[in-house]
Motif scaffolding. Structure first.
Motif, PDB file in Angstrom:
ATOM      1  N   GLY A 118       0.794  -1.243   0.000  1.00 45.83           N
ATOM      2  CA  GLY A 118       0.000   0.000   0.000  1.00 45.83           C
ATOM      3  C   GLY A 118       0.813   1.273   0.000  1.00 45.83           C
ATOM      4  N   GLU A 119       0.445   2.170   0.930  1.00 43.73           N
ATOM      5  CA  GLU A 119       1.052   3.498   0.960  1.00 43.73           C
ATOM      6  C   GLU A 119       2.565   3.460   1.177  1.00 43.73           C
ATOM      7  N   GLU A 120       2.963   2.579   2.081  1.00 42.19           N
ATOM      8  CA  GLU A 120       4.385   2.457   2.395  1.00 42.19           C
ATOM      9  C   GLU A 120       5.180   2.051   1.153  1.00 42.19           C
ATOM     10  N   GLN A 121       4.606   1.103   0.423  1.00 40.15           N
ATOM     11  CA  GLN A 121       5.263   0.626  -0.789  1.00 40.15           C
ATOM     12  C   GLN A 121       5.345   1.771  -1.811  1.00 40.15           C
ATOM     13  N   GLU A 122       4.272   2.525  -1.910  1.00 45.25           N
ATOM     14  CA  GLU A 122       4.208   3.655  -2.830  1.00 45.25           C
ATOM     15  C   GLU A 122       5.292   4.689  -2.482  1.00 45.25           C
ATOM     16  N   GLU A 123       5.428   4.959  -1.171  1.00 46.49           N
ATOM     17  CA  GLU A 123       6.473   5.872  -0.682  1.00 46.49           C
ATOM     18  C   GLU A 123       7.856   5.386  -1.120  1.00 46.49           C
ATOM     19  N   GLY A 124       8.082   4.104  -0.922  1.00 44.02           N
ATOM     20  CA  GLY A 124       9.365   3.498  -1.271  1.00 44.02           C
ATOM     21  C   GLY A 124       9.663   3.674  -2.747  1.00 44.02           C
ATOM     22  N   LYS A 125       8.643   3.468  -3.558  1.00 42.71           N
ATOM     23  CA  LYS A 125       8.806   3.584  -5.002  1.00 42.71           C
ATOM     24  C   LYS A 125       9.183   5.016  -5.403  1.00 42.71           C
ATOM     25  N   LYS A 126       8.455   5.988  -4.849  1.00 39.92           N
ATOM     26  CA  LYS A 126       8.754   7.394  -5.167  1.00 39.92           C
ATOM     27  C   LYS A 126      10.174   7.761  -4.758  1.00 39.92           C
ATOM     28  N   GLU A 127      10.507   7.370  -3.542  1.00 41.55           N
ATOM     29  CA  GLU A 127      11.840   7.645  -3.006  1.00 41.55           C
ATOM     30  C   GLU A 127      12.914   7.000  -3.900  1.00 41.55           C
ATOM     31  N   PHE A 128      12.667   5.755  -4.281  1.00 40.61           N
ATOM     32  CA  PHE A 128      13.619   5.008  -5.098  1.00 40.61           C
ATOM     33  C   PHE A 128      13.893   5.737  -6.419  1.00 40.61           C
ATOM     34  N   ILE A 129      12.826   6.199  -7.073  1.00 43.19           N
ATOM     35  CA  ILE A 129      13.008   6.906  -8.353  1.00 43.19           C
ATOM     36  C   ILE A 129      13.808   8.191  -8.143  1.00 43.19           C
ATOM     37  N   GLU A 130      13.484   8.917  -7.063  1.00 42.35           N
ATOM     38  CA  GLU A 130      14.237  10.147  -6.766  1.00 42.35           C
ATOM     39  C   GLU A 130      15.725   9.846  -6.569  1.00 42.35           C
ATOM     40  N   LEU A 131      15.996   8.778  -5.833  1.00 44.83           N
ATOM     41  CA  LEU A 131      17.383   8.413  -5.552  1.00 44.83           C
ATOM     42  C   LEU A 131      18.116   8.002  -6.829  1.00 44.83           C
ATOM     43  N   LEU A 132      17.399   7.248  -7.678  1.00 45.40           N
ATOM     44  CA  LEU A 132      18.025   6.848  -8.948  1.00 45.40           C
ATOM     45  C   LEU A 132      18.339   8.081  -9.790  1.00 45.40           C
ATOM     46  N   LYS A 169       7.588  -4.620 -11.344  1.00 45.01           N
ATOM     47  CA  LYS A 169       6.363  -5.423 -11.313  1.00 45.01           C
ATOM     48  C   LYS A 169       5.567  -5.139 -10.035  1.00 45.01           C
ATOM     49  N   LEU A 170       6.273  -5.103  -8.920  1.00 47.81           N
ATOM     50  CA  LEU A 170       5.602  -4.862  -7.638  1.00 47.81           C
ATOM     51  C   LEU A 170       5.020  -3.449  -7.559  1.00 47.81           C
ATOM     52  N   GLY A 171       5.766  -2.489  -8.058  1.00 52.66           N
ATOM     53  CA  GLY A 171       5.350  -1.090  -7.922  1.00 52.66           C
ATOM     54  C   GLY A 171       4.608  -0.565  -9.134  1.00 52.66           C
ATOM     55  N   ASN A 172       4.498  -1.398 -10.168  1.00 51.83           N
ATOM     56  CA  ASN A 172       3.835  -1.003 -11.398  1.00 51.83           C
ATOM     57  C   ASN A 172       4.393   0.305 -11.958  1.00 51.83           C
ATOM     58  N   PHE A 173       5.675   0.297 -12.252  1.00 51.20           N
ATOM     59  CA  PHE A 173       6.320   1.476 -12.835  1.00 51.20           C
ATOM     60  C   PHE A 173       7.473   1.021 -13.717  1.00 51.20           C
ATOM     61  N   SER A 174       8.032   1.979 -14.443  1.00 58.22           N
ATOM     62  CA  SER A 174       9.118   1.670 -15.365  1.00 58.22           C
ATOM     63  C   SER A 174      10.325   2.545 -15.059  1.00 58.22           C
ATOM     64  N   ILE A 175      11.483   1.924 -14.920  1.00 57.73           N
ATOM     65  CA  ILE A 175      12.677   2.693 -14.541  1.00 57.73           C
ATOM     66  C   ILE A 175      13.320   3.374 -15.748  1.00 57.73           C
ATOM     67  N   GLU A 176      13.375   2.674 -16.861  1.00 57.60           N
ATOM     68  CA  GLU A 176      14.121   3.199 -18.018  1.00 57.60           C
ATOM     69  C   GLU A 176      13.674   4.583 -18.495  1.00 57.60           C
ATOM     70  N   PRO A 177      12.367   4.838 -18.679  1.00 62.43           N
ATOM     71  CA  PRO A 177      11.979   6.191 -19.113  1.00 62.43           C
ATOM     72  C   PRO A 177      12.341   7.270 -18.097  1.00 62.43           C
ATOM     73  N   GLU A 178      12.372   6.910 -16.806  1.00 61.06           N
ATOM     74  CA  GLU A 178      12.726   7.889 -15.768  1.00 61.06           C
ATOM     75  C   GLU A 178      14.232   8.143 -15.766  1.00 61.06           C
ATOM     76  N   CYS A 179      15.007   7.097 -15.970  1.00 62.43           N
ATOM     77  CA  CYS A 179      16.468   7.191 -15.857  1.00 62.43           C
ATOM     78  C   CYS A 179      17.150   6.528 -17.050  1.00 62.43           C
ATOM     79  N   PRO A 180      17.086   7.157 -18.215  1.00 65.78           N
ATOM     80  CA  PRO A 180      17.656   6.523 -19.404  1.00 65.78           C
ATOM     81  C   PRO A 180      19.174   6.311 -19.321  1.00 65.78           C
ATOM     82  N   LYS A 181      19.870   7.290 -18.747  1.00 64.03           N
ATOM     83  CA  LYS A 181      21.337   7.159 -18.710  1.00 64.03           C
ATOM     84  C   LYS A 181      21.772   6.071 -17.743  1.00 64.03           C
TER      85      LYS A 181
END
Lengths: 219, 225
Positions: A118-132, A169-181
């Motif tokens: 749920g929310e915690e997982q969503e938080e983790g996902k957002k944070e993860f993308i920011e960190l990447l 898969k777990l977070g239903n998001f894609s890393i490559e378009p966010e962080c191509p390099k």
């Protein structure tokens, strides 16, 4: 006397992957011993009484714990082949800074993606993308984090790549378009012999994650 | 020794154990530096610019180039000014020093900080957990004057956090976390540290430090529900 090198490890561990890759970079043969983390072996408890965690590197009977410390140990013990840390003190400090960043920040964010709901997982996902994205801006247009040569920060981060598919898969998001390099960097690293040899296949990790979630009572 | 042209500046905070450990290392190496006291409740644009990732002190600026995270800074200082080495030379000893330094910051410090915010049974549990961790240091000090062995080094510098922060705070908090009966070797080690000139010079003066901690505690209590 020949070196006796033993690694207590667990195949999906991104921390263990670091040590496997670092040893391979130095062309050091080692005795890999898979550990059951849900039923810890007496050798693991004896070799890492403080944290009781893998990976543990045992060199001629003496244990070294904590993967980033193991990379430095490997680099200092076998310094000639493929230096992993830069020789310039400022560049070394930068490498250590980013290694520490990956351990303190990136791991805890990914822990929420696979180890929460749920929310915690969503938080983790957002944070993860920011960190990447922070890591991507540090990488910039360089081939590797240290510049032209594969090294410490690349080793510290690349293990997470084998989990990308599982996170997506777990977070239903894609890393490559966010962080191509960063994605291009990961693919580049994956071509490297040491990484190709020791990074598990993404689909194997993706299959393992639901099992892990079941074990910790999430599914 | 430092080159004449070296420009070394430390962004720190007088009562911070993380900032003080950098002062200890620079003093030990004989590196002159400018100290810039930072208000950690109202971060300066300079701090945000020099440490955009964590926005925390200490930051060491050497000839215009910033380095943050105290353990990273200590290693940098040791790599840059090689007189009076802080880390051992042997790779295995170095790995052990790094292991214990990390243990102090990530285990002892993190656990001990929780003592302040807890009451009753919960506090007891955190105190016990902190003691369990400290027992590892107690064992490390068997037949050793310092955590670095014969002489004062990396782990001792990092563990001043235990000697002069944790052990000064316990009086004010009102729980003896490190009783001498349980931890005779840690107490002996603190005495050994007090014999070292660099330590005497670089730890916060006790009275001021205690009033500062007391004021902080009052604030925390005030905020607690």
């Amino acid at each position: 006397m020949a070196d006796e090198v033993i690694l207590l490890d667990f195949w999906p561990s991104m921390f263990g992957m670091r040590t496997r890759i670092a040893l391979e970079e130095k062309n050091i043969k080692f005795d890999y011993r898979e550990q059951d983390l849900f039923n810890k072996s007496s050798i693991l408890l004896e070799m890492n009484p403080v944290h009781k965690k893998i990976p543990v590197l045992i060199h001629n009977g003496k244990p070294v714990c904590e993967s980033l410390i193991q990379i430095e140990y490997i680099d200092e013990t076998w310094p000639t082949k493929n230096p992993l840390l830069p020789s310039d003190p400022y560049q070394r400090a930068q490498a250590r800074f980013w290694g520490d960043f990956i351990d303190k920040k990136v791991y805890s964010a990914t822990r929420l993606i696979w180890g929460a709901k749920g929310e915690e997982q969503e938080e983790g996902k957002k944070e993860f993308i920011e960190l990447l994205k922070t890591l991507e801006s540090e990488l910039g247009d360089k081939i590797y984090f240290g510049g032209e040569t594969f090294g410490y920060v690349d080793i510290a981060l690349i293990g997470f790549y084998s989990w990308f598919e599982a996170y997506e898969k777990l977070g239903n998001f894609s890393i490559e378009p966010e962080c191509p390099k960063l994605s291009a960097w990961a693919k580049r690293c994956a071509q490297r012999e040491s990484v190709a040899k020791f990074l598990p296949a993404s689909d194997k990790v993706t299959k393992f994650v639901p099992e892990l979630r079941k074990k910790i009572g999430l599914e | 020794m430092a080159e004449r042209s070296d420009e070394v500046k430390l962004l720190g905070m007088w009562a911070s154990p993380f900032s003080r450990r950098i002062e200890i290392a620079l003093t030990l190496k004989g590196v002159p530096y400018d100290f810039s006291e930072q208000d950690i409740t109202n971060k300066s644009p300079l701090l945000l610019q020099l440490n955009p990732v964590h926005k925390m002190i200490p930051v060491l600026v050497h000839n215009g180039k910033p380095i943050s995270e105290s353990l990273v800074i200590l290693e940098y200082i040791d790599d840059t000014w090689q007189n009076n080495p802080i880390l051992p030379q042997d790779p295995y000893e170095r790995a052990m020093a790094r292991f214990w330094a990390k243990f102090v910051d990530e285990q002892i410090c993190v656990t001990a900080m929780k003592v302040v915010g807890k009451i009753g049974e919960e506090r007891e549990a955190v105190v016990e957990a902190t003691r369990d961790l400290l027992m590892f240091l107690e064992k490390e000090l068997v037949q050793k004057d310092f955590l670095g062995g014969e002489s004062f080094g990396f782990v001792d510098i990092v563990a001043t956090l235990v000697a002069f922060w944790l052990m000064r705070t316990e009086e004010i908090v009102g729980v003896k976390v490190v009783p001498v009966e349980k931890f005779p070797k840690i107490h002996r080690w603190v005495k050994n540290l007090m014999e070292i000139n660099v330590i005497k010079k670089c730890i916060p003066p006790e009275d001021e430090h205690l009033s500062y901690i007391r004021a902080r505690m009052e604030k925390l209590k005030f905020k607690a529900p």
